[in-house]
Every structure is written in C-alpha cells, then in structure tokens.
Design a protein around this motif. Structure first.
Motif, short mmCIF file in Angstrom:
data_model
loop_
_atom_site.label_atom_id
_atom_site.label_comp_id
_atom_site.label_asym_id
_atom_site.label_seq_id
_atom_site.Cartn_x
_atom_site.Cartn_y
_atom_site.Cartn_z
N PHE A 187 0.83 -1.20 0.00
CA PHE A 187 0.00 0.00 0.00
C PHE A 187 0.87 1.26 0.00
CE2 PHE A 187 -2.56 3.24 2.22
CZ PHE A 187 -3.77 3.15 1.55
N VAL A 188 1.86 1.30 0.88
CA VAL A 188 2.76 2.45 0.96
C VAL A 188 3.58 2.57 -0.32
CG1 VAL A 188 4.71 3.44 2.22
CG2 VAL A 188 2.84 2.35 3.48
N SER A 189 3.99 1.44 -0.89
CA SER A 189 4.78 1.45 -2.12
C SER A 189 4.00 2.08 -3.26
CB SER A 189 5.20 0.04 -2.50
OG SER A 189 6.06 -0.53 -1.55
N ALA A 190 2.73 1.72 -3.39
CA ALA A 190 1.90 2.27 -4.47
C ALA A 190 1.79 3.79 -4.34
CB ALA A 190 0.52 1.62 -4.45
N PHE A 191 1.54 4.28 -3.13
CA PHE A 191 1.42 5.72 -2.92
C PHE A 191 2.76 6.43 -3.14
CE2 PHE A 191 -2.62 4.65 -1.14
CZ PHE A 191 -3.38 5.82 -1.23
N SER A 192 3.85 5.82 -2.69
CA SER A 192 5.17 6.42 -2.88
C SER A 192 5.48 6.58 -4.36
CB SER A 192 6.25 5.58 -2.21
OG SER A 192 6.06 5.53 -0.81
N LEU A 193 5.16 5.56 -5.13
CA LEU A 193 5.49 5.59 -6.56
C LEU A 193 4.60 6.56 -7.33
CD1 LEU A 193 6.21 1.80 -7.14
CD2 LEU A 193 7.85 3.68 -7.09
N ILE A 194 3.34 6.70 -6.93
CA ILE A 194 2.50 7.69 -7.62
C ILE A 194 2.98 9.09 -7.28
CG2 ILE A 194 0.62 8.16 -5.96
CD1 ILE A 194 0.18 7.32 -9.68
N SER B 275 1.64 18.94 -6.21
CA SER B 275 1.00 18.03 -7.16
C SER B 275 1.18 16.58 -6.72
CB SER B 275 1.59 18.21 -8.56
OG SER B 275 1.30 19.49 -9.07
N GLY B 276 2.36 16.25 -6.20
CA GLY B 276 2.60 14.90 -5.72
C GLY B 276 1.73 14.56 -4.53
N VAL B 277 1.63 15.52 -3.58
CA VAL B 277 0.81 15.29 -2.40
C VAL B 277 -0.65 15.13 -2.79
CG1 VAL B 277 0.00 16.31 -0.25
CG2 VAL B 277 2.41 16.51 -0.88
N LEU B 278 -1.15 16.03 -3.64
CA LEU B 278 -2.55 15.96 -4.06
C LEU B 278 -2.83 14.69 -4.88
CD1 LEU B 278 -3.33 19.67 -5.03
CD2 LEU B 278 -4.19 18.39 -3.06
N SER B 279 -1.85 14.22 -5.63
CA SER B 279 -2.02 12.96 -6.36
C SER B 279 -2.28 11.81 -5.39
CB SER B 279 -0.79 12.67 -7.22
OG SER B 279 -0.62 13.63 -8.23
N CYS B 280 -1.56 11.82 -4.28
CA CYS B 280 -1.77 10.80 -3.25
C CYS B 280 -3.14 10.97 -2.60
CB CYS B 280 -0.67 10.89 -2.18
SG CYS B 280 0.97 10.42 -2.76
N VAL B 281 -3.55 12.21 -2.36
CA VAL B 281 -4.86 12.47 -1.76
C VAL B 281 -5.97 12.00 -2.70
CG1 VAL B 281 -6.45 14.27 -1.01
CG2 VAL B 281 -4.05 14.41 -0.37
N PHE B 282 -5.85 12.31 -3.98
CA PHE B 282 -6.87 11.88 -4.95
C PHE B 282 -6.84 10.36 -5.15
CE2 PHE B 282 -6.43 16.31 -7.11
CZ PHE B 282 -7.19 16.87 -6.09
N PHE B 283 -5.68 9.75 -4.98
CA PHE B 283 -5.54 8.30 -5.01
C PHE B 283 -6.35 7.68 -3.87
CE2 PHE B 283 -1.98 4.78 -5.01
CZ PHE B 283 -2.96 3.79 -5.01
N ALA B 284 -6.21 8.25 -2.70
CA ALA B 284 -6.84 7.67 -1.51
C ALA B 284 -8.35 7.92 -1.47
CB ALA B 284 -6.20 8.24 -0.25
N LEU C 255 -3.86 -6.09 -4.85
CA LEU C 255 -4.03 -5.02 -5.83
C LEU C 255 -2.95 -3.95 -5.66
CD1 LEU C 255 -5.50 -3.52 -8.06
CD2 LEU C 255 -7.13 -2.67 -6.35
N ALA C 256 -2.70 -3.51 -4.44
CA ALA C 256 -1.69 -2.48 -4.21
C ALA C 256 -0.32 -2.95 -4.67
CB ALA C 256 -1.65 -2.08 -2.74
N PHE C 257 -0.02 -4.24 -4.44
CA PHE C 257 1.26 -4.77 -4.91
C PHE C 257 1.32 -4.73 -6.43
CE2 PHE C 257 4.12 -8.10 -6.34
CZ PHE C 257 5.23 -7.91 -5.54
N GLY C 258 0.25 -5.12 -7.09
CA GLY C 258 0.23 -5.14 -8.55
C GLY C 258 0.42 -3.77 -9.16
N ILE C 259 -0.30 -2.77 -8.64
CA ILE C 259 -0.17 -1.44 -9.25
C ILE C 259 1.16 -0.79 -8.86
CG2 ILE C 259 -2.65 -1.08 -9.46
CD1 ILE C 259 -2.62 0.65 -7.02
N SER C 260 1.78 -1.24 -7.78
CA SER C 260 3.13 -0.76 -7.46
C SER C 260 4.10 -1.14 -8.58
CB SER C 260 3.61 -1.33 -6.13
OG SER C 260 2.83 -0.87 -5.06
N VAL C 261 4.03 -2.38 -9.02
CA VAL C 261 4.89 -2.82 -10.12
C VAL C 261 4.57 -2.02 -11.38
CG1 VAL C 261 5.55 -4.77 -11.58
CG2 VAL C 261 5.09 -5.14 -9.15
N MET C 262 3.28 -1.83 -11.64
CA MET C 262 2.86 -1.07 -12.82
C MET C 262 3.43 0.35 -12.80
SD MET C 262 -1.00 0.00 -13.95
CE MET C 262 -1.26 1.10 -15.36
N PHE C 263 3.31 1.04 -11.67
CA PHE C 263 3.80 2.41 -11.57
C PHE C 263 5.31 2.47 -11.77
CE2 PHE C 263 0.06 3.49 -8.54
CZ PHE C 263 -0.81 3.54 -9.62
#
Length: 678
Positions: A218-225, A238-247, A300-308
C-alpha cells in the motif's frame, strides 16, 4: 522470526537486482522528465522498487522449488531451506562487489533528499500513508485473545484468500488448486496469497503475515504515484494531491446521498449513523471504488506498485520524442521510421522490466494488462520502441507460460462488451454512469487537457486506455472485475487533476485559491466519507470471529492436506475453511467469477447429498475424488436438495462430530466404509 527475515531478504535481494538491472536508478529522482531540477528523496522510488523486485523473485523461486518437492512431506521446508540461504548469499556477494571491492555505493548516493524542508514534507506524507495503510489493514484483519477478527467489509473476498493461504501454510497445494473449487486448475492470481501462506509457515502469525506485506505494498503504491507526479509536474503539491486523490475518490455519491435525505432529517446525524457505502451506481454498495478495495484485495496495491514502477522508467522515452518534435517540428518519417525511434537505448532495462512485469501475472493479472495498455499508447509516440516491444514480448511469454502451467484451457475469454456495468449500455448511458461515478474528475481532466502541454495531453490519453478497455472488453464472465482498470486510470489521471489545482494555487489570487479548494473538496469528500464508513462498518457491525485453536480447524489441519477434497454446503468463511480445507464447491460466486463451471458441480452436490443407496453414493464420491463429506445445519435446511443423511451415515464412518440435533456438524471419511458396497 524467519518470516521477518524473509521480508528483509526481499528488500535485500531487490536492492541487488536493481543494482544490476537499473544501475542509473539512484539518479532518477534528481530531475523531472523535462529535465528540470526537483527535490525528491530517492528512497521513495528505491524502497518500493527493491520490495517488489525482491518479492517477485524470492516468492517465485520458493514456489518453484516447492512444486518440485511436492511429493515430499514438507515442500515449503525444502524450498525455504534452499532459497533463503541463496538469497542471503546473493545479497552478500552483491554488497561485497559494489560496496567493498568497487566502492560504487559512495556517500553521494544517499537515500534522502539533501533539502531539509523537503525531507520534512516527505516524512509527513509518508507517515500519513503508513498510518492510513495500518488503520485499513489492522481494522479489518487482526488477532486478539486467540481469536481472528475479520471485518464485514472484507470477509467475502477473504473467504477464498484465507482458504488459499492456509492451503499452503497448513497444506501442500502443489500443483495448485483453487480452495473454493478444489480438484481442478487455478485460474485466479494466487501468488500473493502463496507468499502470505509461506510467511505464516515461517512462523508469522496469520494477521502479521497478511497485514505487513499488505501495508508495505500500500505504501509502495502511494510512494510511486508521488514520484511519478513529481517527475511529470515538478511540484511537491502536485505529488501530495495525487496521493490524496488516489486515496479519496471523486464521486457525486456524497452529494446525491445528502440530496435524497428526507426533509427535516439531521444531516450530520444521518451521516454519522449510516454504515452502508453510498452511491447509486451498480455494486457501489460493495465498496467497489473506495479504499476498502485495498483491504479486501490485498494483492491489488502490490500489482499497481509494479505497474507504476514500470511506467516511471518508460515515460522518459515519450518525453525524448516530444522534445525532438519540438526542436525539429513534426516529421512523420522521423517519428515512425527513423532509426532512433526504434533502436533500444539499453537492452538491460527492457529485459529486466519484462521479467518484472511478466512475473506479476499470477500476483495480479489486471495490473499487467493495465500496464501493457498504457505502455502501448505511450510507445506510439516514443523513442526506442524496440524497448517497449522487448518488454511486452517477455511479459506475454511469461504470462502465457504461467497460464498454460496453471490453467486448463484458456486463461481469459475476451469479448466485446460495451458499457461495463452501466444500467444503460449506450454511449449516453455510459456517460451518465461515469458522471455519477466519477463526479467532477472528468471535467477537471478535460480542463487539464485543454490548458496542458502537448506531452501532458498525450499522457492523459495514454492513462485513459485502461478505462476505455474496461468499457469495451470483458475478459471473464463477470465484467465487474474490470473496475480495477477504471481505478488505475483514475489514479493516473489524478496526477493531472492535482497539477491543475496546483497551478491554480500558484496564481496567488483569492478567486483561484477558493476555486482550487472547492475542487479539492468535491474530488475527495465522497472518498473521505467512504473511509469513515469502512471504519464504522468494521467497528460497529459484527465481525467474523474465528477461533485460532478451534478443534474443527485443528482436525482439518491434522487429518487432511490440499489433495483431500471436502464436500460441504456453499461455505464462505468458517472454521473448516480456516483450517485449510479444500472445498469441492464453496460459495459459487468466487468460483463462477473466476471462470469455473459451478453449475455442473451444483448438480453433483445435489446428487451426492440425495444419493439413495451406498453404492450410488460411493460411485459419485469416487468419480469426483471426494475425501470428506460434511453434514451440518446448512445441508439440512437446504432448498437445493433433500439431504439423505441416513445413507451417508450408513456408508461412511463419522470421524468428527460437534454440536447437537439439527446444529450438529458431522464429517465423514469416504476412505473408511461402514458397510460393504456391492
């Protein structure tokens, strides 16, 4: 202790792999894609990269050795005894070569940014993400006083997940079979559950074994976005808001819910007392679109971490092509037929990324497909297209090899299906559906598209690819599973929503600041309320409680392995499933949505429970490889068949019994006959 060592080795081996495969990755956080300086700590990219690389490599190796040792008493003992020392040795040799012998890991390659203010901002962001992930995971799955508590928002998906986990930690599920449709192939991506099962086998209590890698993912996915957003926009906000909009998702659901409250009702009281997910689109009451997804689909979080991570390393090729177009103007020949548009800059990167993405297929197949869709669009206007092609080919080859190894028949059955799960599957019906589902996000992205640079516009189109796919193609019998593609698009598009808001704030005019604040509120309020609903549902409503030392669970563990099939009522999650029992026919939705023929097994279940003679019963049992028949209250009141319990008792020996009267649970061993069958 061994489980913790396993996770630490994942980081260590991942570091060694990335050191060889991506030697320039340390410098990747120094500049944006358009070559501007940024303040960004390398660990936000490196730690997730090490984690996913290490998990994929070590877990697959343990699985493969376990498979080869499947005929031994304990395949996982042999697999871990071989792979963990090898992993430690690989890390040690790499550390010696890089750090001591060649001294390539000098002090300039720090994990944190040199700017103190940036470090504080990143620390606060990372702390918030870790806290959010911990709250979500531990509030829905935890052990207390020798009981396992499973939240009501996750118990449905956790039924097959826990069954798969225990089939490895308690059983010997090699070759692997689906825990809720035992005896056949495995169509569901199960490797994350295998890793959790192995962690439990290595000594981690099941909640630690499941929650710790889930939180890291979960943390990996947010870090990478966050990293991707800074690489694209160059702005920390923009990075912070991207995480907010992600969550916290954008949706009209919050406003729709309030508007439908009867006149005179106290809005705040209604919001506080409500414990159901809001929204008027199909299945929104499942919590299909909010943070609960990362609770009940931990992989899911693991999968999208690899994708990002893959996208972060490939997007520079797109920027290089647009830079060429900007300098030399548009040239069809130069863009599509020149040597530099096709030749690979580095063979190492595409091979490594192909291996990484291809090995993800049975961790999370949707993330692989979503990543390939985005990469395909990006590749059209990128330099070094052969790198994209190499990565795609390796990914497809590995995916096909895995599918043919695990699945009998086709892995997917793609067909054209327009409209996803919109009630009205027309163009205008789909637009109406997206309007209700996504709120102002589409309008924000349209505005970002209009005012953005050409490269931004093209990335927006690329990030839309998974959403378009979700609305036009169905890969399984249950098109609802396409929701993950829509979520992937929304997360990526959120970067440009964040960039738009950031630019409005930079104007330092009150009207723009107010407008930016309104956009943030409208894009997050439904998601924030969804988060409170997750907490309320799991704290106020009754949890599924499983006894860690229940006699039934212990009976299953002591008297069966993953080759012994249990005939039961259509269970979801109970003490028998918790023991690792492989069900002939569990709750039908899980197996049906994965592509199994549940209708046929429903017929066999009916025939066995209704069998009139010992011979008829035993013939059906042998034909379907049933080891244990379970008779309980659910069988006795079933409307699907008329239970002939007397015939079962007359045929096989009862080896476990608890309860009384109609609530009695009896387990019959079909290898022990009570009578001669003629």
């Amino acid at each position: 202790m061994l489980g913790i060592i396993y996770l630490l080795l994942c980081f260590g081996v991942g570091w060694a792999i990335c050191t060889y495969a991506f030697p320039g990755i340390y410098n990747f956080t120094c500049r944006t894609y358009d070559n501007k300086n940024i303040y960004l700590s390398p660990y936000l990219l490196l730690l997730p990269a090490w984690f996913v690389s290490g998990v994929l490599s070590i877990t697959w190796l343990v699985y493969l050795i376990g498979f080869l040792a499947r005929n031994t008493a304990s395949p996982l003992t042999i697999a871990n005894a071989i792979i963990l020392p090898m992993a430690l040795l690989f890390w040690g040799i790499t550390f010696y070569i890089k750090r001591i012998k060649n001294n390539t890991l000098d002090d300039e390659k720090l994990l944190v940014c040199k700017d103190s203010k940036t470090r504080i901002k990143e620390g606060l962001l990372l702390g918030g993400i870790i806290l959010l992930g911990a709250i979500l995971m531990w509030s829905t799955f935890y052990v207390k006083d020798e009981s396992l508590y499973i939240g009501v928002t996750v118990f449905s998906d956790f039924s097959p997940h826990i069954g798969m986990i225990r089939s490895f930690s308690y059983g010997n599920n090699f070759p692997t079979s689906y825990s809720h449709f035992a005896g056949e192939d495995i169509k569901y991506h199960f490797m994350f559950q295998f890793m959790v099962g192995n962690l439990e086998f290595l000594g981690l209590r099941i909640d630690y074994a499941f929650n710790i890698p889930s939180i890291i993912s979960f943390v990996s996915a947010f870090s990478l976005i966050y990293v991707l957003a800074l690489k694209i926009t160059g702005r920390i906000l923009s990075g912070v808001l991207s995480c907010v909009f992600f969550a916290f998702r954008s949706s009209k659901a919050f406003f729709t819910y309030i508007s439908k409250l009867p006149k005179g009702v106290n809005i705040w009281k209604a919001l506080w007392e409500n414990t159901e997910f809001i929204g008027d689109t199909p299945h929104e009451d499942w919590g299909l679109w909010n943070l609960n997804v990362y609770c009940n689909q931990r992989h899911l979080a693991f999968g999208i971490s690899v994708m990002f991570f893959v996208l972060i390393l490939f997007i520079p090729h797109l920027y290089r092509m647009f830079e060429t177009i900007k300098e030399d103007k548009f040239s069809f020949k130069k863009i599509f037929f020149s040597r530099e548009s096709w030749e690979f800059k580095s063979i190492r990167y595409p091979i490594a990324l192909g291996l990484l993405l291809g090995s993800l297929s049975f961790f999370h197949g949707s993330a692989v497909i979503g990543c390939l869709l985005v990469l395909f669009v990006i590749a059209i206007f990128s330099k070094h297209r052969l790198e994209f092609l190499i990565t795609a080919l390796i990914t497809l080859i590995l995916s096909i090899l895995q599918s043919r190894s695990f699945i009998s028949g086709q892995a997917v059955s793609p067909k054209f299906l327009f409209g996803f799960i919109a009630e009205n599957k027309t163009i205008f019906g789909s637009i109406d559906y997206l309007d209700r589902l996504l709120g102002i996000l589409p309008l924000v992205i349209i505005a970002a598209f209009i005012i953005g640079k050409w490269i931004d516009r093209y990335l927006i189109l690329a990030f839309l690819a998974p959403l378009i796919f979700a609305f036009t193609v169905s890969l399984t019998v249950d098109v609802t599973v396409n929701h993950k593609f829509i979520m992937i698009s929304c997360i990526l598009l959120g970067i440009f929503g964040a960039y738009l808001v950031n630019r409005m704030c930079e104007k330092k005019e009150l009207v723009y600041t107010i407008a930016a604040g309104i956009i943030i509120i409208m894009m997050t309020i439904t998601g924030i309320y969804d988060f409170t609903t997750v907490l309320k549902k799991n704290s106020r409503m009754g949890k599924i409680v499983l006894n860690m030392k229940d006699p039934l669970t212990q009976f299953v563990r002591d008297n069966s392995d993953s080759k012994d099939i249990f005939l039961t009522a259509p269970y979801t999650i109970n003490q028998l499933v918790f023991g690792g029992a492989m069900l002939y026919q569990g709750h039908q939705y899980y197996a049906w949505s994965a592509g199994y023929d549940t209708d046929y097994r429903d017929l066999i279940v009916k025939k066995i429970y209704e069998a009139k003679t010992p011979k008829e019963l035993d013939t059906l049992v042998k034909e379907n490889n049933i080891r244990y028949i379970v008779v309980d209250y659910d069988n006795r009141i079933s409307s699907e068949y008329n239970l002939n319990e007397e015939n079962i008792r007359a045929t096989y020996k009862c080896v476990y019994e608890s309860g009384y009267d109609e609530w009695k649970m009896s387990i019959f061993d079909t290898k022990v006959l009570e009578t001669d069958i003629q």
